[in-house]
Design a protein around this motif. Structure first.
Motif, PDB file in Angstrom:
ATOM      1  N   LEU A  49     -24.066 -23.184  40.768  1.00 58.45           N
ATOM      2  CA  LEU A  49     -24.421 -24.034  41.897  1.00 58.45           C
ATOM      3  C   LEU A  49     -23.324 -24.057  42.954  1.00 58.45           C
ATOM      4  O   LEU A  49     -23.605 -24.030  44.157  1.00 58.45           O
ATOM      5  CB  LEU A  49     -24.678 -25.457  41.399  1.00 58.45           C
ATOM      6  CG  LEU A  49     -25.873 -25.648  40.452  1.00 58.45           C
ATOM      7  CD1 LEU A  49     -25.835 -27.036  39.840  1.00 58.45           C
ATOM      8  CD2 LEU A  49     -27.184 -25.411  41.193  1.00 58.45           C
ATOM      9  N   ALA A  50     -22.067 -24.100  42.489  1.00 58.57           N
ATOM     10  CA  ALA A  50     -20.937 -24.192  43.421  1.00 58.57           C
ATOM     11  C   ALA A  50     -20.497 -22.829  43.948  1.00 58.57           C
ATOM     12  O   ALA A  50     -19.720 -22.753  44.895  1.00 58.57           O
ATOM     13  CB  ALA A  50     -19.754 -24.878  42.736  1.00 58.57           C
ATOM     14  N   GLY A  51     -20.980 -21.762  43.319  1.00 59.95           N
ATOM     15  CA  GLY A  51     -20.605 -20.419  43.747  1.00 59.95           C
ATOM     16  C   GLY A  51     -19.184 -20.048  43.385  1.00 59.95           C
ATOM     17  O   GLY A  51     -18.537 -19.267  44.089  1.00 59.95           O
ATOM     18  N   THR A  52     -18.672 -20.599  42.276  1.00 57.19           N
ATOM     19  CA  THR A  52     -17.311 -20.300  41.848  1.00 57.19           C
ATOM     20  C   THR A  52     -17.326 -19.382  40.620  1.00 57.19           C
ATOM     21  O   THR A  52     -18.238 -19.447  39.797  1.00 57.19           O
ATOM     22  CB  THR A  52     -16.539 -21.584  41.489  1.00 57.19           C
ATOM     23  OG1 THR A  52     -17.220 -22.269  40.433  1.00 57.19           O
ATOM     24  CG2 THR A  52     -16.446 -22.496  42.698  1.00 57.19           C
ATOM     25  N   ARG A  53     -16.290 -18.547  40.510  1.00 55.79           N
ATOM     26  CA  ARG A  53     -16.159 -17.661  39.356  1.00 55.79           C
ATOM     27  C   ARG A  53     -14.887 -17.924  38.566  1.00 55.79           C
ATOM     28  O   ARG A  53     -14.780 -17.551  37.409  1.00 55.79           O
ATOM     29  CB  ARG A  53     -16.167 -16.188  39.801  1.00 55.79           C
ATOM     30  CG  ARG A  53     -17.491 -15.675  40.321  1.00 55.79           C
ATOM     31  CD  ARG A  53     -17.417 -14.170  40.517  1.00 55.79           C
ATOM     32  NE  ARG A  53     -17.248 -13.465  39.251  1.00 55.79           N
ATOM     33  CZ  ARG A  53     -16.587 -12.308  39.121  1.00 55.79           C
ATOM     34  NH1 ARG A  53     -16.017 -11.759  40.172  1.00 55.79           N
ATOM     35  NH2 ARG A  53     -16.511 -11.720  37.953  1.00 55.79           N
ATOM     36  N   TYR A  54     -13.924 -18.534  39.220  1.00 56.44           N
ATOM     37  CA  TYR A  54     -12.626 -18.762  38.596  1.00 56.44           C
ATOM     38  C   TYR A  54     -12.403 -20.249  38.358  1.00 56.44           C
ATOM     39  O   TYR A  54     -12.802 -21.101  39.170  1.00 56.44           O
ATOM     40  CB  TYR A  54     -11.510 -18.186  39.476  1.00 56.44           C
ATOM     41  CG  TYR A  54     -11.582 -16.690  39.611  1.00 56.44           C
ATOM     42  CD1 TYR A  54     -11.097 -15.862  38.608  1.00 56.44           C
ATOM     43  CD2 TYR A  54     -12.160 -16.105  40.740  1.00 56.44           C
ATOM     44  CE1 TYR A  54     -11.168 -14.481  38.721  1.00 56.44           C
ATOM     45  CE2 TYR A  54     -12.234 -14.725  40.871  1.00 56.44           C
ATOM     46  CZ  TYR A  54     -11.737 -13.913  39.859  1.00 56.44           C
ATOM     47  OH  TYR A  54     -11.816 -12.544  39.969  1.00 56.44           O
ATOM     48  N   THR A  55     -11.736 -20.555  37.260  1.00 60.23           N
ATOM     49  CA  THR A  55     -11.560 -21.939  36.826  1.00 60.23           C
ATOM     50  C   THR A  55     -10.879 -22.797  37.884  1.00 60.23           C
ATOM     51  O   THR A  55     -11.281 -23.941  38.121  1.00 60.23           O
ATOM     52  CB  THR A  55     -10.762 -21.985  35.513  1.00 60.23           C
ATOM     53  OG1 THR A  55     -11.500 -21.283  34.503  1.00 60.23           O
ATOM     54  CG2 THR A  55     -10.526 -23.410  35.062  1.00 60.23           C
ATOM     55  N   ALA A  56      -9.839 -22.281  38.528  1.00 55.39           N
ATOM     56  CA  ALA A  56      -9.130 -23.073  39.533  1.00 55.39           C
ATOM     57  C   ALA A  56     -10.061 -23.529  40.653  1.00 55.39           C
ATOM     58  O   ALA A  56      -9.998 -24.669  41.120  1.00 55.39           O
ATOM     59  CB  ALA A  56      -7.958 -22.272  40.103  1.00 55.39           C
ATOM     60  N   ARG A  57     -10.955 -22.622  41.083  1.00 52.38           N
ATOM     61  CA  ARG A  57     -11.876 -22.987  42.150  1.00 52.38           C
ATOM     62  C   ARG A  57     -12.966 -23.941  41.647  1.00 52.38           C
ATOM     63  O   ARG A  57     -13.447 -24.789  42.394  1.00 52.38           O
ATOM     64  CB  ARG A  57     -12.515 -21.708  42.729  1.00 52.38           C
ATOM     65  CG  ARG A  57     -11.519 -20.725  43.324  1.00 52.38           C
ATOM     66  CD  ARG A  57     -10.944 -21.174  44.669  1.00 52.38           C
ATOM     67  NE  ARG A  57     -10.078 -22.355  44.619  1.00 52.38           N
ATOM     68  CZ  ARG A  57      -8.806 -22.333  44.233  1.00 52.38           C
ATOM     69  NH1 ARG A  57      -8.226 -21.197  43.849  1.00 52.38           N
ATOM     70  NH2 ARG A  57      -8.077 -23.437  44.229  1.00 52.38           N
ATOM     71  N   THR A  58     -13.368 -23.792  40.396  1.00 50.16           N
ATOM     72  CA  THR A  58     -14.343 -24.714  39.818  1.00 50.16           C
ATOM     73  C   THR A  58     -13.761 -26.121  39.762  1.00 50.16           C
ATOM     74  O   THR A  58     -14.434 -27.103  40.099  1.00 50.16           O
ATOM     75  CB  THR A  58     -14.746 -24.255  38.407  1.00 50.16           C
ATOM     76  OG1 THR A  58     -15.346 -22.958  38.488  1.00 50.16           O
ATOM     77  CG2 THR A  58     -15.739 -25.221  37.774  1.00 50.16           C
ATOM     78  N   LEU A  59     -12.510 -26.232  39.329  1.00 54.13           N
ATOM     79  CA  LEU A  59     -11.862 -27.531  39.277  1.00 54.13           C
ATOM     80  C   LEU A  59     -11.742 -28.140  40.669  1.00 54.13           C
ATOM     81  O   LEU A  59     -11.960 -29.347  40.851  1.00 54.13           O
ATOM     82  CB  LEU A  59     -10.478 -27.392  38.640  1.00 54.13           C
ATOM     83  CG  LEU A  59     -10.449 -27.049  37.153  1.00 54.13           C
ATOM     84  CD1 LEU A  59      -9.019 -26.792  36.697  1.00 54.13           C
ATOM     85  CD2 LEU A  59     -11.078 -28.156  36.320  1.00 54.13           C
ATOM     86  N   GLU A  60     -11.402 -27.313  41.637  1.00 59.04           N
ATOM     87  CA  GLU A  60     -11.301 -27.801  43.018  1.00 59.04           C
ATOM     88  C   GLU A  60     -12.640 -28.373  43.480  1.00 59.04           C
ATOM     89  O   GLU A  60     -12.691 -29.459  44.082  1.00 59.04           O
ATOM     90  CB  GLU A  60     -10.872 -26.662  43.938  1.00 59.04           C
ATOM     91  CG  GLU A  60     -10.737 -27.058  45.391  1.00 59.04           C
ATOM     92  CD  GLU A  60     -10.386 -25.881  46.292  1.00 59.04           C
ATOM     93  OE1 GLU A  60      -9.820 -26.133  47.372  1.00 59.04           O
ATOM     94  OE2 GLU A  60     -10.673 -24.724  45.920  1.00 59.04           O
ATOM     95  N   ALA A  61     -13.728 -27.658  43.184  1.00 55.60           N
ATOM     96  CA  ALA A  61     -15.056 -28.111  43.600  1.00 55.60           C
ATOM     97  C   ALA A  61     -15.452 -29.405  42.885  1.00 55.60           C
ATOM     98  O   ALA A  61     -16.031 -30.313  43.493  1.00 55.60           O
ATOM     99  CB  ALA A  61     -16.088 -27.019  43.316  1.00 55.60           C
ATOM    100  N   LEU A  62     -15.144 -29.510  41.604  1.00 54.77           N
ATOM    101  CA  LEU A  62     -15.483 -30.721  40.860  1.00 54.77           C
ATOM    102  C   LEU A  62     -14.683 -31.921  41.346  1.00 54.77           C
ATOM    103  O   LEU A  62     -15.229 -33.016  41.511  1.00 54.77           O
ATOM    104  CB  LEU A  62     -15.238 -30.490  39.370  1.00 54.77           C
ATOM    105  CG  LEU A  62     -16.298 -29.667  38.643  1.00 54.77           C
ATOM    106  CD1 LEU A  62     -15.781 -29.208  37.278  1.00 54.77           C
ATOM    107  CD2 LEU A  62     -17.592 -30.481  38.481  1.00 54.77           C
ATOM    108  N   GLN A  63     -13.401 -31.729  41.585  1.00 54.22           N
ATOM    109  CA  GLN A  63     -12.570 -32.836  42.050  1.00 54.22           C
ATOM    110  C   GLN A  63     -12.974 -33.295  43.448  1.00 54.22           C
ATOM    111  O   GLN A  63     -12.945 -34.487  43.749  1.00 54.22           O
ATOM    112  CB  GLN A  63     -11.095 -32.441  42.020  1.00 54.22           C
ATOM    113  CG  GLN A  63     -10.536 -32.320  40.606  1.00 54.22           C
ATOM    114  CD  GLN A  63      -9.089 -31.875  40.576  1.00 54.22           C
ATOM    115  OE1 GLN A  63      -8.674 -31.018  41.360  1.00 54.22           O
ATOM    116  NE2 GLN A  63      -8.306 -32.452  39.690  1.00 54.22           N
TER     117      GLN A  63
END
Length: 204
Positions: free
Chosen positions: A90-104
């Motif tokens: 949904l967020a269009g992220t592939r890497y954990t750092a970017r996923t965390l950024e989107a969640l925060q």
């Protein structure tokens, strides 16, 4: 971007302590269930989200279709405090750092904790922006068979040695300002998705 419950597929409230267990879950198995239950208890979490990844950048071959893995995860992990999510898609992220950024960014005020097996800590320094991961959220590490020593001697463990909480303080991890990580030894089920895939292919 703020995510509402419909867009993200789940609702989180400010102040909640939420563990994040990411992976391909190809296939999900009882080992995933076991470390999830242990994480809820040992780190005193309100929720755990399984982040079923569209694909693992560190793996050469792609996983089974995402819809199949999501369905299998939901069928296996039936717990009122565990959420199965394809948030990375949904967020269009592939890497954990970017996923965390989107969640925060999407869920301000939620206390996220990244969860991983000890085998992942041993190779964390190979992850994209791995130091950012350690700086963004507390990290809870759960021991898996045969990986304790490799994890404790890893690059990440060495670089962030001063940020390690003792196991007896595991219940405070989720409310500790990062960088902070905690290594807990728990009775483990010696299962891996890789071995289960090999066994399944061998039967065909």
């Amino acid at each position: 971007m703020l995510w509402d419950a419909h867009e993200a597929g789940f609702r989180l409230e400010p102040g909640q302590k939420v563990g994040l267990l990411g992976g391909s879950f190809d296939p999900p198995h009882e080992g995933h269930v076991h470390i999830t239950i242990e994480a809820l208890r040992r780190f005193r979490l309100d929720r755990v989200i399984w982040l079923v990844s569209p694909g693992n950048p560190l793996k050469a071959h792609g996983p089974a279709p995402l819809a199949e893995r999501m369905a299998a995860a939901r069928d296996l992990m039936r717990h009122p405090r565990v959420i199965i999510s394809d948030f990375e898609r949904l967020a269009g992220t592939r890497y954990t750092a970017r996923t965390l950024e989107a969640l925060q960014r999407g869920f301000p005020g939620v206390r996220f904790t990244w969860l991983m097996g000890a085998d992942n800590l041993a190779q964390l320094h190979r992850w994209d922006n791995w130091r950012e991961i350690m700086e963004r959220v507390p990290v809870g590490v759960l021991a898996r068979p045969g990986r304790r020593m490799a994890a404790r001697g890893s690059v990440a463990a060495d670089v962030y040695a001063r940020a390690q909480l003792p196991a007896r303080a595991a219940g405070r991890l989720a409310v500790t300002r990062p960088p902070a990580w905690c290594f807990v030894n728990v009775p483990m089920i010696d299962l891996s998705s890789t071995e289960l895939r090999r066994a399944s292919l061998a039967k065909k």
